[in-house]
Design an enzyme around this catalytic site. Structure first.
Site, PDB file in Angstrom:
ATOM      1  N   ASP A  26      40.578  13.472  82.071  1.00 14.65           N
ATOM      2  CA  ASP A  26      39.547  14.143  82.008  1.00 14.65           C
ATOM      3  C   ASP A  26      39.033  15.113  83.335  1.00 14.65           C
ATOM      4  OD1 ASP A  26      38.954  12.907  79.769  1.00 14.65           O
ATOM      5  OD2 ASP A  26      38.162  11.040  80.839  1.00 14.65           O
ATOM      6  N   GLY A  85      39.607  18.300  83.635  1.00 11.22           N
ATOM      7  CA  GLY A  85      39.504  19.756  83.283  1.00 11.22           C
ATOM      8  C   GLY A  85      40.615  20.607  83.522  1.00 11.22           C
ATOM      9  N   LYS A  86      41.729  19.590  82.884  1.00 11.51           N
ATOM     10  CA  LYS A  86      43.135  20.397  82.859  1.00 11.51           C
ATOM     11  C   LYS A  86      43.045  21.616  81.836  1.00 11.51           C
ATOM     12  CE  LYS A  86      44.787  16.354  81.954  1.00 11.51           C
ATOM     13  NZ  LYS A  86      43.882  15.411  82.329  1.00 11.51           N
ATOM     14  N   ALA A  94      44.059  12.222  74.122  1.00  8.16           N
ATOM     15  CA  ALA A  94      43.676  13.163  75.174  1.00  8.16           C
ATOM     16  C   ALA A  94      42.466  14.041  74.498  1.00  8.16           C
ATOM     17  CB  ALA A  94      44.686  14.022  75.365  1.00  8.16           C
ATOM     18  N   GLY A  95      41.789  14.876  75.039  1.00  9.45           N
ATOM     19  CA  GLY A  95      40.775  15.815  74.372  1.00  9.45           C
ATOM     20  C   GLY A  95      40.701  16.869  75.617  1.00  9.45           C
ATOM     21  N   HIS A  96      41.008  18.180  75.256  1.00  8.57           N
ATOM     22  CA  HIS A  96      40.511  19.152  75.924  1.00  8.57           C
ATOM     23  C   HIS A  96      39.485  19.882  75.172  1.00  8.57           C
ATOM     24  CE1 HIS A  96      44.059  18.867  78.595  1.00  8.57           C
ATOM     25  NE2 HIS A  96      45.037  18.929  77.342  1.00  8.57           N
ATOM     26  N   GLN A 110      45.766  12.964  80.035  1.00  7.34           N
ATOM     27  CA  GLN A 110      45.586  11.774  80.894  1.00  7.34           C
ATOM     28  C   GLN A 110      45.603  12.193  82.201  1.00  7.34           C
ATOM     29  OE1 GLN A 110      47.632  10.614  78.139  1.00  7.34           O
ATOM     30  NE2 GLN A 110      46.016  10.797  76.908  1.00  7.34           N
ATOM     31  N   ARG A 141      32.390   8.361  74.685  1.00  4.60           N
ATOM     32  CA  ARG A 141      31.923   7.176  75.496  1.00  4.60           C
ATOM     33  C   ARG A 141      31.288   7.694  76.958  1.00  4.60           C
ATOM     34  NH1 ARG A 141      37.108   3.291  76.197  1.00  4.60           N
ATOM     35  NH2 ARG A 141      38.153   5.197  75.979  1.00  4.60           N
ATOM     36  N   ARG A 143      31.374   8.407  80.643  1.00  3.01           N
ATOM     37  CA  ARG A 143      32.358   8.330  81.476  1.00  3.01           C
ATOM     38  C   ARG A 143      31.841   7.437  82.875  1.00  3.01           C
ATOM     39  NH1 ARG A 143      34.535  14.310  80.833  1.00  3.01           N
ATOM     40  NH2 ARG A 143      35.576  13.921  78.933  1.00  3.01           N
TER      41      ARG A 143
HETATM   42  P1  IMP Z   1      44.974   4.408  75.401  1.00  6.30           P
HETATM   43  O1  IMP Z   1      45.640   5.595  76.070  1.00  6.30           O
HETATM   44  O2  IMP Z   1      44.117   4.867  74.008  1.00  6.30           O
HETATM   45  O3  IMP Z   1      45.914   3.325  75.116  1.00  6.30           O
HETATM   46  O4  IMP Z   1      43.895   4.001  76.481  1.00  6.30           O
HETATM   47  C1  IMP Z   1      44.540   3.398  77.624  1.00  6.30           C
HETATM   48  C2  IMP Z   1      43.489   3.750  78.662  1.00  6.30           C
HETATM   49  O5  IMP Z   1      43.592   5.297  79.009  1.00  6.30           O
HETATM   50  C3  IMP Z   1      41.960   3.587  78.486  1.00  6.30           C
HETATM   51  O6  IMP Z   1      41.193   3.265  79.806  1.00  6.30           O
HETATM   52  C4  IMP Z   1      41.524   5.181  78.060  1.00  6.30           C
HETATM   53  O7  IMP Z   1      40.011   5.220  78.176  1.00  6.30           O
HETATM   54  C5  IMP Z   1      42.426   5.803  78.976  1.00  6.30           C
HETATM   55  N1  IMP Z   1      42.608   7.181  78.357  1.00  6.30           N
HETATM   56  C6  IMP Z   1      43.381   7.389  77.403  1.00  6.30           C
HETATM   57  N2  IMP Z   1      43.422   8.876  77.422  1.00  6.30           N
HETATM   58  C7  IMP Z   1      42.530   9.425  78.087  1.00  6.30           C
HETATM   59  C8  IMP Z   1      42.045  10.661  78.442  1.00  6.30           C
HETATM   60  O8  IMP Z   1      42.592  11.818  77.869  1.00  6.30           O
HETATM   61  N3  IMP Z   1      41.099  10.829  79.316  1.00  6.30           N
HETATM   62  C9  IMP Z   1      40.817   9.731  80.237  1.00  6.30           C
HETATM   63  N4  IMP Z   1      41.252   8.476  80.020  1.00  6.30           N
HETATM   64  C10 IMP Z   1      41.922   8.158  79.017  1.00  6.30           C
END
Ligand code: IMP
Length: 430
Positions: free
Chosen positions: A13, A15-16, A39-41, A225, A304, A306
């Site tokens: 997160d 800001g990529k 992920a989410g951009h 991530q 959620r 942060r």
């Molecule tokens: P998973 O990738 O869903 O298995 O989650 C594992 C951990 O990585 C958790 O703490 C998630 O909140 C975190 N996580 C997964 N993707 C992201 C992301 O894009 N941004 C921030 N945290 C992430």
């Protein structure tokens, strides 16, 4: 020609999306190489906001080819929905703009069910995953039980592979995790349909990328991530299940490391983390709440809140080293506009010792306390700055200090969500 990798230098997160969007101007291809729709951009073009979970943000640029490499795990329903939304907004008019490697592993319904059930059964030990089935899909990939796109599009192969794997998954779901078993017929029907719709996007990422390089194209590799969530180098087990560091760009796309020219790490001017796990500079007070409110620190994927904290140079130096960063982009500097004093963590204190390097032992890490340095705030609005010289002297000094403590040159500073709210100090493509 230049091939550039963008990685998150913190816990995701950072800001990529915006940085990738800006650098896409210089590239002909944008490649995603790991992770999935965890992920989410969030991208802001003009006044329009677009959230992408899987498809590289380069898709918002006409004529740029976007490639999803073999290292990604893909939820077909999410992928197809993203395509539909993009098309509705007028993007992706030519389907050849998007290619998915045939070896991507498919996130199956049992992966999601297992992810969610394990988390809810784990109590204190939960990871705080996004519940998207990422970990269980990578488990099956490494365990050689995965179903890839190339399997999904062939009905007999898909049915056979599902037949082999589903009884074990249903046993786990029913007998151990206390969930309903899944129906083979329903999965076949739904997922064969996805396979048919996805076949047109299937290709060989490695061949395409290497051909593009031979043709003198510039390629941008878009990491998801952050480095501290890397399965090998992050705060294990509180990590995601892929190689989020720069090395993942090669294994996740089929490109040799000698073709990489620059690696740019993205970091916020402060720090955030979602999910469980160590976060040494975390602020559990009014200041943390303030950063969350001003920075709108709520997950793009799960919504959620942060966790927020001060800039952590110890963790950042870890990212500089494990990625071999050639440059750093600092985002959301404007979030600190109002603050009187800003803190930077330059080292950790552990049982009377001063630690310069990020500890590998999570028990040591849990006992560490940050050693802070106070920096004066600028208490003015910097959102309009497009040149470094336009920053108030305290903001410029803060950036210079970040560069010093991180041990990596800063190539970009972002002062707002829009493309034009950016100070570029060096261009990794030239
Ligand atoms: P998973 O990738 O869903 O298995 O989650 C594992 C951990 O990585 C958790 O703490 C998630 O909140 C975190 N996580 C997964 N993707 C992201 C992301 O894009 N941004 C921030 N945290 C992430």
């Amino acid at each position: 020609m230049a091939n550039v990798i963008i990685v998150g230098a913190q816990w995701g997160d950072e800001g990529k999306g915006k940085v990738v969007d800006i650098y896409t101007e210089h590239a002909q291809e944008v490649v995603r190489y790991q992770g999935g729709n965890n992920a989410g951009h969030t991208l802001v073009v003009g006044n329009e906001k677009t959230v992408l979970h899987l498809i590289p943000s380069g898709i918002l640029h006409q004529g740029k080819r976007c490639i999803i490499g073999n290292g990604v795990v893909l939820d077909p329903a999410v992928f197809l929905r993203e395509i539909e939304n993009l098309k509705k907004k007028g993007y992706l008019q030519d389907d050849r703009q998007l290619v998915v490697d045939s070896n991507v592993h498919i996130i199956m319904p049992y992966h999601k069910a297992i992810d969610i059930a394990r988390e809810s059964n784990s109590g204190q030990r939960k990871i705080g995953t996004t519940g998207r089935g990422i970990g269980p899909t990578y488990e099956d990939k490494i365990g050689r039980r995965g179903i890839r796109l190339i399997d999904l599009i062939k009905p007999e192969v898909f049915a056979r592979k599902l037949e082999e794997v589903l009884p074990e998954k249903n046993f786990l779901l029913e007998k151990f995790l206390g969930c309903e078993p899944l129906s083979r017929e329903q999965i076949i029907e739904e997922y064969s349909g996805y396979g048919r719709q996805m076949a047109q996007y299937m290709g060989n990422a490695s061949v395409l990328i290497n051909q593009s390089i031979a043709a003198g194209h510039h390629i941008l590799f878009e990491g998801a991530q952050g480095s501290m969530l890397d399965v090998d180098h992050g705060t294990y087990p509180y990590v995601t299940s892929s190689s989020t560091i720069a090395g993942g760009a090669c294994t996740g796309s089929g490109l040799g490391p000698r073709f990489i020219d620059a690696v740019i790490g993205i970091s916020k001017a402060y720090a955030t983390r979602v999910g469980e796990g160590p976060f040494p500079t975390e602020l559990n007070d009014e200041m943390g709440e303030r950063l969350r409110r001003i920075g709108q620190e709520f997950g793009a994927t799960t919504g959620r809140p942060r966790r927020t904290g001060w800039f952590d140079a110890v963790a950042l130096r870890e990212a500089v080293r494990t990625n071999g960063l050639t440059g750093l982009a600092i985002t959301k500097l404007d979030v600190l506009n109002e603050l009187e004093t800003i803190k930077i963590c330059t080292a950790y204190a552990y049982r009377g010792e001063r630690l310069h390097d990020f500890p590998r032992d999570i028990e040591v890490l849990n006992e560490c306390t940050p050693i802070f340095e106070d920096e004066p705030g600028w208490q003015s609005d910097i959102c309009g700055a497009t040149q470094f010289s336009q920053l108030p002297k305290q903001a410029a000094a803060y950036i210079e200090r970040l560069e010093e403590v991180a041990g990596c040159p800063i190539v970009m500073v972002s002062v707002g969500p829009r493309r034009d709210q950016t100070i570029q100090l060096a261009n990794p493509f030239t």
